[in-house]
Design an enzyme around this catalytic site. Structure first.
Site, PDB file in Angstrom:
ATOM      1  CG  PHE A  20     114.438  14.022  23.718  1.00 37.69           C
ATOM      2  CD1 PHE A  20     114.474  12.888  24.502  1.00 37.69           C
ATOM      3  CD2 PHE A  20     113.783  15.150  24.197  1.00 37.69           C
ATOM      4  CE1 PHE A  20     113.865  12.867  25.748  1.00 37.69           C
ATOM      5  CE2 PHE A  20     113.172  15.139  25.453  1.00 37.69           C
ATOM      6  CZ  PHE A  20     113.214  13.993  26.225  1.00 37.69           C
ATOM      7  CD  GLU A  97     107.598  18.643  16.034  1.00 41.54           C
ATOM      8  OE1 GLU A  97     107.241  19.521  16.841  1.00 41.54           O
ATOM      9  OE2 GLU A  97     107.056  17.525  15.975  1.00 41.54           O
TER      10      GLU A  97
END
Length: 189
Positions: A20, A97
């Protein structure tokens, strides 16, 4: 059912592999995917809640970048990944990330149009990390965004670019739009 690494190296069983995205991952995933579908995650919201010390600010004058923070809901993009690419994609996402560990890798429940639900891996803001800026109102966030600049350019360019991409995808984010409006008001004096 395939057993793959997720949630910081713990194994998880998933029939389908989804990621997501709520920020730049939506329009610039950087990995191969089988399908991209708009999805909704409940319990988290898109927020300028992460201080940027490098790309959109400095340690002396940090900027703000997006994080997925607790509360509300967030509309974003879900990417279905083939089983044989899953480990490669997770390794790529962790490198992208988790550079400063301000994000935590988590599984969340997604809802697609028509009510179908599945789980996905995403990255949420770590509220205990020094880069976590907390919950800011739109004007407070706009003041930071208006003044900050980092190696990747001015912070306001990041916000306006995000808003432009969201509009192109047909995704509305009223709070982020309000931040953009407040930045424009600050510029106008």
């Amino acid at each position: 059912m395939v057993n793959r690494k997720c949630d910081s190296g713990l194994a998880c069983d998933m029939d389908e592999f989804w990621v997501f995205g709520y920020g730049s991952l939506m329009w610039n995933p950087g990995f191969e995917f089988l399908e991209r579908v708009e999805a909704l995650v409940h319990g988290y919201r898109r927020s300028l809640c992460v201080r940027s010390f490098v790309h959109r600010g400095t340690r002396d004058n940090p900027g703000l970048v997006l994080g997925l923070d607790r509360g509300g809901a967030c509309r974003g993009m879900a990417f279905r990944i083939s089983a044989h690419k899953w480990d490669e994609v997770i390794d790529y996402l962790r490198a992208r990330e988790l550079v400063t560990n301000v994000y935590l890798e988590r599984r969340v429940r997604l809802q697609f149009a028509g009510g179908r639900r599945t789980e996905a891996v995403t990255y949420i803001a770590d509220r205990d990390h020094e880069q976590y800026a907390g919950t800011l109102d739109a004007l407070a966030a706009a003041r930071v965004v208006n003044e900050a600049r980092g190696q990747s350019g001015p912070n306001d360019a990041y916000v306006f670019n995000t808003l432009a991409h969201l509009r192109q995808m047909g995704i509305r984010d009223p709070w982020l739009e309000q931040v953009g409006n407040e930045v424009e008001r600050l510029r106008a004096g």
